[in-house]
Design a protein around this motif. Structure first.
Motif, PDB file in Angstrom:
ATOM      1  N   GLN A   1       0.823  -1.202   0.000  1.00  0.00           N
ATOM      2  CA  GLN A   1       0.000   0.000   0.000  1.00  0.00           C
ATOM      3  C   GLN A   1       0.868   1.268   0.000  1.00  0.00           C
ATOM      4  N   GLY A   2       1.907   1.182  -0.777  1.00  0.00           N
ATOM      5  CA  GLY A   2       2.834   2.300  -0.923  1.00  0.00           C
ATOM      6  C   GLY A   2       4.264   1.816  -0.896  1.00  0.00           C
ATOM      7  N   HIS A   3       5.053   2.187  -1.892  1.00  0.00           N
ATOM      8  CA  HIS A   3       6.442   1.752  -1.974  1.00  0.00           C
ATOM      9  C   HIS A   3       7.257   2.867  -2.618  1.00  0.00           C
TER      10      HIS A   3
ATOM     11  N   LYS B   1      12.729  -1.002  -6.796  1.00  0.00           N
ATOM     12  CA  LYS B   1      11.577  -0.099  -6.742  1.00  0.00           C
ATOM     13  C   LYS B   1      10.641  -0.426  -5.593  1.00  0.00           C
ATOM     14  N   TYR B   2      10.326  -1.707  -5.392  1.00  0.00           N
ATOM     15  CA  TYR B   2       9.294  -2.111  -4.443  1.00  0.00           C
ATOM     16  C   TYR B   2       9.901  -2.281  -3.051  1.00  0.00           C
ATOM     17  N   ARG B   3       9.968  -1.153  -2.324  1.00  0.00           N
ATOM     18  CA  ARG B   3      10.534  -1.119  -0.977  1.00  0.00           C
ATOM     19  C   ARG B   3       9.677  -0.241  -0.079  1.00  0.00           C
ATOM     20  N   MET B   4       9.664  -0.600   1.195  1.00  0.00           N
ATOM     21  CA  MET B   4       8.957   0.205   2.188  1.00  0.00           C
ATOM     22  C   MET B   4       9.676   0.070   3.517  1.00  0.00           C
TER      23      MET B   4
ATOM     24  N   GLY C   1      16.201  -0.725  14.671  1.00  0.00           N
ATOM     25  CA  GLY C   1      14.826  -1.161  14.857  1.00  0.00           C
ATOM     26  C   GLY C   1      13.919  -0.875  13.683  1.00  0.00           C
ATOM     27  N   ALA C   2      14.402  -0.098  12.700  1.00  0.00           N
ATOM     28  CA  ALA C   2      13.595   0.132  11.495  1.00  0.00           C
ATOM     29  C   ALA C   2      13.323  -1.207  10.817  1.00  0.00           C
ATOM     30  N   ILE C   3      12.120  -1.375  10.317  1.00  0.00           N
ATOM     31  CA  ILE C   3      11.717  -2.608   9.638  1.00  0.00           C
ATOM     32  C   ILE C   3      11.640  -2.320   8.144  1.00  0.00           C
ATOM     33  N   VAL C   4      12.397  -3.087   7.371  1.00  0.00           N
ATOM     34  CA  VAL C   4      12.481  -2.871   5.932  1.00  0.00           C
ATOM     35  C   VAL C   4      11.798  -4.033   5.212  1.00  0.00           C
ATOM     36  N   HIS C   5      10.910  -3.692   4.288  1.00  0.00           N
ATOM     37  CA  HIS C   5      10.239  -4.674   3.453  1.00  0.00           C
ATOM     38  C   HIS C   5      10.658  -4.420   2.005  1.00  0.00           C
ATOM     39  N   ALA C   6      10.993  -5.474   1.294  1.00  0.00           N
ATOM     40  CA  ALA C   6      11.388  -5.325  -0.110  1.00  0.00           C
ATOM     41  C   ALA C   6      10.994  -6.572  -0.884  1.00  0.00           C
ATOM     42  N   MET C   7      10.623  -6.374  -2.131  1.00  0.00           N
ATOM     43  CA  MET C   7      10.318  -7.509  -2.991  1.00  0.00           C
ATOM     44  C   MET C   7      11.605  -8.162  -3.483  1.00  0.00           C
TER      45      MET C   7
ATOM     46  N   GLU D   1       9.013   5.971 -27.334  1.00  0.00           N
ATOM     47  CA  GLU D   1       9.099   4.699 -26.645  1.00  0.00           C
ATOM     48  C   GLU D   1       8.850   4.923 -25.157  1.00  0.00           C
ATOM     49  N   ILE D   2       7.916   4.193 -24.600  1.00  0.00           N
ATOM     50  CA  ILE D   2       7.622   4.319 -23.172  1.00  0.00           C
ATOM     51  C   ILE D   2       7.494   2.932 -22.565  1.00  0.00           C
ATOM     52  N   GLU D   3       7.732   2.840 -21.270  1.00  0.00           N
ATOM     53  CA  GLU D   3       7.573   1.584 -20.542  1.00  0.00           C
ATOM     54  C   GLU D   3       6.420   1.749 -19.563  1.00  0.00           C
ATOM     55  N   VAL D   4       5.498   0.807 -19.598  1.00  0.00           N
ATOM     56  CA  VAL D   4       4.300   0.873 -18.767  1.00  0.00           C
ATOM     57  C   VAL D   4       4.304  -0.302 -17.805  1.00  0.00           C
ATOM     58  N   SER D   5       4.168  -0.004 -16.502  1.00  0.00           N
ATOM     59  CA  SER D   5       3.975  -1.064 -15.525  1.00  0.00           C
ATOM     60  C   SER D   5       2.547  -1.578 -15.651  1.00  0.00           C
ATOM     61  N   THR D   6       2.385  -2.907 -15.576  1.00  0.00           N
ATOM     62  CA  THR D   6       1.041  -3.469 -15.696  1.00  0.00           C
ATOM     63  C   THR D   6       0.364  -3.621 -14.343  1.00  0.00           C
ATOM     64  N   LYS D   7       0.992  -3.123 -13.290  1.00  0.00           N
ATOM     65  CA  LYS D   7       0.348  -3.085 -11.979  1.00  0.00           C
ATOM     66  C   LYS D   7       0.855  -1.878 -11.232  1.00  0.00           C
ATOM     67  N   LYS D   8       0.131  -1.509 -10.190  1.00  0.00           N
ATOM     68  CA  LYS D   8       0.457  -0.293  -9.462  1.00  0.00           C
ATOM     69  C   LYS D   8       1.716  -0.486  -8.639  1.00  0.00           C
TER      70      LYS D   8
END
Length: 785
Positions: A155-157, A219-222, A175-181, A778-785
């Protein structure tokens, strides 16, 4: 009062020597007897109730005892434990909306204004919790980027979530908690910051929650649990001195608000052994709520699948026989919902409502002790000379003869991304039927390995899947069993020398039938590495088609793939695979096939071109093409009419009304998938407008459209409008653009675009060439948010 009630019960038992008449025990939060319970034994805590059950058993009463939990909230200080001595036992609530078991405590903060909109309270030093609820709603641990329900992964990255420039702004990063794909979006990783190194980067521990080692996705980090990121309503932070900081949402009454902190990992544990199992237990009509996250607990690899897992959940079963979990609600959980571990037989999980969980909803996971010559990582193997070559399991330490029936599951995997609505690994004969599963980050149903098959997946409604990952399906499986080897040449030789080896572990056929699947970010049915011994029939696939990667003995018959088709990948020479009597919308999308299996024929294609492309590969010699003539595609009835050409290839209609939950209570709550517009065939005429990724599109079909766009031919796909907050709106596409190429394939029509999109959607991005203002871009489009 509760001690007096229990004392009276124990005294009664002592005086009478045994208690054959005591089969009902009542628990009321306040311990008060209502008029209807004047003659009953009423206690005031579950703990006292369990002691009373134990006393009944000690006195020799072996009748079924029912523990009635009256309406109210029961906060437990440790998990409820049912051992073999307590059965047969029923624990029955008055309804999941009335009887609630919580793993949280009421905090009673003394608020004072800290600064601006932030309040602060000093809590007792012993209070430790990892989630905060205020007036029943979960609050947001201080994070970057801020929570946005439509923000995609977590819900935000943000790519700069742990950039050194941001870390510099934190007073205490520890103590910071890191989430990443995962870099390939194959699930996620989770870390705890231990400090900062000389280069300004975080020193972190963790990352053990995935069985495919990888760097973080760029890219996908929080990041969360950082005081300086407390900058939005609903956010909170608890420091090392137990000072709680909180920015209340507008309208919150800080003097009367009920504040809860989550403290328990498990709520109910039903644990025995194979030799001395817990038997004949039923748990029903209860809400289970509030468990801690388990992302930093020890995880174990599930053989060579992509998963590692924490072996636990809000409800944990191990060493049980004939246990039933029914009509319960499991929600607001930090980790897994129901976890069925190691030896279990005849477990029934029926008509439950499971949602808003940090990890998986329902898991059946056996022990590697039951697996012959197990391997635990993708590149790990056991040589044939050292391999146990006996078929089937080595021990009974696995779940079997169990069912998941009529459950409503959604919004799971809110923290962990290598998760599923139903997960099966190292198990046998598990039936998954009539479940509705949606809004999940990865697969709706996942089978992690071939050990030992016999599963039946039927009448499920699975959609809105793979929302926060990639290269996966609404249904996914792996089969990296004893025959499987990461070196393809070595695997080819193993199987050529031992043709029955794929069935050493997958000893029973797994059946996938009569389901409705829709995956907009991968395949509807994805049989990945090694998946073998499957029969797949009578499935309605609404978007992603069917993929069979390397494996053996798969029969795929009588399925419908709307807007997509068949994806055979890297097949073996003698796979014995069969694909026939199916309705497909595209030519087959084969990749690196050594051969075409046992039989690929008698299928219906949408047009002559798609059929001829397949016939040119020396398959499909008896297949035909034409409009399938569905009864009412717009409403989701894809049965074919009497004059449909599908009958010529042996297709038979199947039930279009039996998907998903049947329970009236759950059916009222359950969503259903969007029925797609068909992009191919007679419906894709020149004036038809379609919706794609939130963009409204149509064919360039007239000289006026061509002239207005400045094109040199009447071809391409015109963007008429773009919906707000859609995937297209977040891209660099603009109204008026004409798409002329996708993934280096020329695009003349919407059908061309959709074929390319369906073939490449699993990658998560598309490379487009558009015509805009008389220029090609030329552009690159993500197929998901």
């Amino acid at each position: 009062m509760k001690q007096i009630a229990l004392y009276c019960f124990l005294l009664f038992s002592l005086l009478w020597g045994c208690t054959p008449s005591v089969t009902d025990i009542y628990i009321a939060v306040d311990g008060q007897q209502s008029s209807s319970l004047r003659e009953a034994l009423v206690l005031s805590s579950i703990e006292e109730g369990m002691k009373a059950v134990a006393q009944v058993r000690e006195e020799g009463n072996q009748q079924t005892v029912t523990l009635h939990l009256m309406a109210g909230e029961y906060r437990i200080i440790e998990p409820i434990k049912i051992d073999p001595a307590l059965g047969p036992l029923k624990i029955v609530g008055q309804g999941a909306d009335k009887t609630i078991i919580k793993g949280s405590i009421v905090l009673n903060p003394k608020w004072e204004k800290y600064k601006d909109q932030i309040w602060m309270s000093q809590l007792p030093k012993e209070q430790e919790f990892d989630q905060l609820y205020v007036d029943g709603k979960q609050q947001v641990l201080a994070r970057y980027p801020n929570y946005d329900e439509k923000g995609g992964h977590w819900q935000g990255h943000a790519s700069d979530a742990i950039a050194s420039e941001r870390i510099k702004t934190w007073t205490n990063p520890k103590g910071a908690i890191v989430h990443a794909m995962h870099s390939g979006e194959w699930g996620g990783f989770h870390y705890i910051a231990e400090g900062v190194d000389d280069s300004g980067q975080l020193i972190m521990s963790g990352g053990h929650q995935n069985n495919r080692p990888s760097g973080m996705h760029d890219k996908y980090r929080m990041v969360e649990n950082v005081f300086e990121e407390l900058d939005a309503p609903g956010e909170w932070f608890l420091d090392s001195q137990k000072k709680l900081y909180y920015w209340p949402p507008s309208g919150t009454d800080m003097q009367t608000a009920i504040v809860e902190g989550v403290v328990q990992k498990h709520l109910l544990e039903i644990i025995g052994t194979e030799d001395n199992p817990v038997h004949d237990v039923e748990v029903s009509d209860i809400k289970f709520e509030h468990t801690r996250r388990t992302i930093m607990e020890p995880y174990e690899p599930l053989l060579r699948s992509d998963w590692t897992i924490y072996r636990g959940g809000a409800i944990l079963l191990e060493g049980t026989e004939n246990v039933r979990i029914q009509n319960c609600e499991l929600t607001n959980l930090g980790g897994n919902g129901i976890f069925v571990s190691n030896y279990n037989r005849e477990v029934s999980i029926v008509a439950n409502h499971i949602h808003d969980c940090g990890a998986s909803a329902i898991s059946f996971v056996g022990s590697p002790d039951a697996v012959r010559s197990p391997s635990f990582q993708y590149n790990e193997t056991v040589s044939l000379t050292e391999m146990d070559t006996i078929l089937g399991p080595k021990t009974n330490k696995y779940p079997s003869n169990s069912s998941v029936d009529n459950n409503l599951i959604y919004r799971i995997g809110r923290v962990e991304k290598q998760t599923a609505g139903v997960q099966i690994a190292m198990a046998m004969d598990i039936t998954v039927k009539h479940n509705s599963i949606y809004e999940v980050p990865r697969a709706g149903i996942n089978i992690g390995d071939g050990t030992w098959g016999g599963h039946v997946i039927e009448y499920n409604d699975v959609f809105s899947t793979v929302l926060e990952s990639g290269d996966h399906g609404a249904f996914n499986s792996w089969g990296r069993d004893r025959f499987w080897h990461p070196n393809r040449e070595a695997m080819d030789k193993l199987v050529a020398d031992n043709p029955e080896m794929p069935k050493w572990d997958a000893i029973h056929t797994t059946i996938i039938r009569n389901n409705r699947f829709r995956c907009d970010h991968g395949w509807d049915i994805d049989l990945d590495d090694g998946s073998s011994n499957y029969k797949i029939y009578n499935n309605l696939c609404l978007n992603g088609g069917i993929k069979l990667r390397e494996g053996f003995y798969r029969t795929v018959e009588n399925n419908i793939s709307i807007n997509n088709g068949f994806h055979p990948h890297v097949w073996f020479k003698n796979s014995e695979d069969v694909f026939k009597h199916n309705i497909v919308f595209t030519e087959h999308k084969d990749i690196r096939l050594q051969a075409w299996g046992k039989e690929i024929d008698y299928n219906l294609f949408p047009d002559k071109e798609a059929l001829e492309n397949s016939k040119n590969k020396e398959i499909e010699q008896h297949s035909v093409y034409g409009d399938a003539l569905f009864e009412d595609a717009k409403s989701g009835n894809f049965a074919v009419k009497e004059n449909s050409p599908a009958h010529k290839i042996g297709f038979k209609n199947f039930d279009m009304d039996g998907f998903g939950v049947k329970d009236p209570r759950l059916k009222l709550l359950a969503k259903t998938p969007d029925i797609p517009t068909m992009f191919f065939g007679n419906t894709s005429g020149e004036d038809t407008t379609f919706k794609w990724l939130g963009a409204h599109i149509k064919n360039i079909a007239t000289m006026a459209e061509r002239s207005a766009s400045g094109l040199n031919k009447t071809a391409g796909v015109l963007l008429l409008a773009i919906d707000e907050e859609s995937i297209a709106e977040k891209s660099s596409l603009q109204v008026g653009d004409v798409i002329i190429s996708c993934e280096e394939e020329e695009i003349n029509t919407v059908a061309d675009l959709m074929k390319s999109y369906q073939n490449n959607n699993w990658k998560g991005t598309l490379k487009l060439r558009v015509f805009r203002n008389q220029n090609e871009l030329e552009i690159e489009v993500s197929t998901k948010k």
